[in-house]
Design a protein around this motif. Structure first.
Motif, short mmCIF file in Angstrom:
data_model
loop_
_atom_site.label_atom_id
_atom_site.label_comp_id
_atom_site.label_asym_id
_atom_site.label_seq_id
_atom_site.Cartn_x
_atom_site.Cartn_y
_atom_site.Cartn_z
N LYS A 80 0.80 -1.22 0.00
CA LYS A 80 0.00 0.00 0.00
C LYS A 80 0.84 1.28 0.00
CE LYS A 80 -3.83 -2.15 2.55
NZ LYS A 80 -4.64 -2.11 3.81
N ILE A 81 1.95 1.29 0.67
CA ILE A 81 2.71 2.52 0.86
C ILE A 81 3.28 3.00 -0.48
CG2 ILE A 81 4.95 1.43 1.33
CD1 ILE A 81 5.24 3.48 3.66
N ARG A 82 3.36 4.32 -0.66
CA ARG A 82 3.91 4.88 -1.88
C ARG A 82 5.43 4.91 -1.81
NH1 ARG A 82 0.37 6.76 -5.39
NH2 ARG A 82 2.01 7.72 -6.62
N VAL A 83 6.05 4.83 -2.98
CA VAL A 83 7.50 4.98 -3.09
C VAL A 83 7.81 6.20 -3.94
CG1 VAL A 83 8.01 2.55 -2.70
CG2 VAL A 83 7.59 3.36 -5.04
N ASN A 84 8.90 6.87 -3.59
CA ASN A 84 9.29 8.11 -4.26
C ASN A 84 10.82 8.16 -4.27
OD1 ASN A 84 9.34 10.69 -5.39
ND2 ASN A 84 7.97 11.60 -3.87
N SER A 85 11.35 9.15 -4.95
CA SER A 85 12.78 9.45 -4.90
C SER A 85 12.96 10.82 -4.26
CB SER A 85 13.37 9.47 -6.32
OG SER A 85 12.64 10.34 -7.16
N CYS A 86 14.17 11.08 -3.77
CA CYS A 86 14.38 12.39 -3.13
C CYS A 86 15.87 12.79 -3.14
CB CYS A 86 13.89 12.37 -1.69
SG CYS A 86 14.82 11.27 -0.61
N ILE A 87 16.46 12.97 -4.26
CA ILE A 87 15.86 13.07 -5.59
C ILE A 87 16.47 12.01 -6.52
CG2 ILE A 87 15.41 15.56 -5.46
CD1 ILE A 87 18.17 15.76 -7.02
N ALA A 88 15.84 11.84 -7.69
CA ALA A 88 16.45 11.09 -8.78
C ALA A 88 17.08 12.10 -9.75
CB ALA A 88 15.41 10.25 -9.50
N LEU A 89 18.28 11.79 -10.18
CA LEU A 89 19.06 12.74 -10.99
C LEU A 89 18.63 12.64 -12.45
CD1 LEU A 89 22.37 12.07 -9.13
CD2 LEU A 89 21.17 14.27 -9.18
N LEU A 90 17.76 13.52 -12.86
CA LEU A 90 17.13 13.45 -14.17
C LEU A 90 18.11 13.50 -15.34
CD1 LEU A 90 14.54 13.35 -15.86
CD2 LEU A 90 14.27 15.82 -15.48
N PRO A 91 19.14 14.36 -15.35
CA PRO A 91 19.98 14.45 -16.55
C PRO A 91 20.98 13.31 -16.72
CG PRO A 91 20.14 16.44 -15.17
CD PRO A 91 19.51 15.38 -14.36
N LEU A 92 21.10 12.43 -15.73
CA LEU A 92 22.21 11.47 -15.75
C LEU A 92 21.88 10.13 -16.38
CD1 LEU A 92 24.13 12.18 -12.43
CD2 LEU A 92 24.67 12.87 -14.75
N GLN A 93 20.68 9.96 -16.91
CA GLN A 93 20.43 8.79 -17.73
C GLN A 93 19.37 9.12 -18.78
OE1 GLN A 93 19.35 5.50 -15.21
NE2 GLN A 93 17.22 6.11 -15.02
N HIS A 94 19.37 8.35 -19.86
CA HIS A 94 18.49 8.62 -20.98
C HIS A 94 17.03 8.60 -20.52
CE1 HIS A 94 16.50 8.23 -24.89
NE2 HIS A 94 17.65 8.61 -25.44
N PRO A 95 16.21 9.55 -20.98
CA PRO A 95 14.83 9.63 -20.50
C PRO A 95 13.99 8.40 -20.84
CG PRO A 95 15.19 11.14 -22.33
CD PRO A 95 16.54 10.66 -21.90
#
Length: 306
Positions: A80-95
């Motif tokens: 049930k619990i949500r998972v998130n990032s804090c933070i995920a490094l957006l520019p460091l891998q292909h979208p």
């Protein structure tokens, strides 16, 4: 006000971590994730760095997990619990890789994924991975557009400076519609503008609590504001970390506060526009003490601030 679960030993940040955390194992974290879900915590969030230069190890620590595999594991260990990032490094891998990882987790977990993207701050990390640090903002702008395109379009196509694709198929799509909640972490105006355009959540890091309302107003004042900002996460320990992970002293955010001190601070955060927070990990002797402490927070604090 919802409470996220502060998972020990996701990092070893000098400004916030307690010595006992370094003994917590992956098996312990599996147990803690199930415990957090049982107690009614709203979310577990995973910090990310791929590599730490030796010059930053003293303050930042060497220990970081990769966000998406860890989120997937924690989602698979719970229901049930949500998972998130804090933070995920957006520019460091292909979208496309990012989009696929997150849509896979969302599909497998029946829609329990949020993601907090950041552009990154550690220049040496970018240099090591061969990504142009000075272009990380422009790259992030394209990458989030490409990710949303892949998540939401039956025939996705995108043409940009850093990424292009057409005549492709992309499945599974995320369970959550139109897509999993996207948050952005950071404090610069460029981050806030990106939050206005694409996000439903904001995670400040260097912003002082009293400055949060003005930042929220800035997001909502943007001409291309999407009208979707519903979540602002601000943890107690945030004010103990400065730029570059430098230690900041804030007695109002210390570990081991009394019940009333915690309640008062959470109520203040709520008045400022914060919707979710987390209580600092205390200095305890072993894991069993932390299980007891998080149960105390769930029973004594959570009902009051909910």
């Amino acid at each position: 006000m919802k409470l996220g679960f502060a998972m020990p030993h996701l990092l070893r940040l000098k400004a916030t971590c307690q010595p006992w955390e370094a003994k917590v194992t992956g098996a312990d974290q599996t147990r803690l994730a199930k415990w957090a879900e049982k107690l009614g915590y709203a979310m577990i969030s995973v910090p990310e760095h791929h590599i730490i230069p030796k010059t930053h190890v003293d303050l930042s620590g060497p220990h970081y997990l990769s966000a998406y595999p860890t989120m997937a594991y924690l989602a698979g260990a719970t229901e049930k619990i949500r998972v998130n990032s804090c933070i995920a490094l957006l520019p460091l891998q292909h979208p496309a890789i990012t989009a696929k990882a997150l849509s896979s987790i969302d599909w497998l977990s029946s829609g329990r994924v949020s993601v907090t993207f950041g552009v990154g701050w550690l220049e040496e990390e970018f240099e090591t991975l061969g990504v142009p640090f000075r272009e990380r903002g422009a790259m992030s702008e394209e990458y989030i557009q490409a990710i949303i395109e892949l998540w939401t379009k039956e025939e996705p196509a995108f043409e940009g400076k850093y990424v292009s694709f057409r005549d492709v198929a992309f499945e599974p799509k995320p369970v959550q519609k139109p897509h999993p909640p996207v948050w952005f972490g950071g404090d610069a105006d460029a981050v806030l503008r990106r939050t206005a355009r694409y996000a439903s959540g904001w995670w400040p890091f260097l912003t002082k609590p009293e400055d949060i309302p003005a930042k929220i107003d800035f997001v909502k004042s943007q001409p291309d504001y999407n009208g979707k900002l519903t979540d602002v996460f601000y943890g107690f320990a945030t004010t103990r970390v400065g730029d570059g992970h430098v230690i900041q002293k804030d007695p109002r955010a210390r570990a081991g506060m009394t019940k009333q001190e915690i309640i008062d601070r959470l109520c203040w955060f709520k008045e400022l526009g914060v919707t979710m927070s987390s209580v600092p990990i205390p200095s305890v002797n072993h894991l069993e003490d932390y299980l007891d402490y998080t149960q105390w927070v769930a029973e004594e604090i959570m009902p009051v601030v909910a």
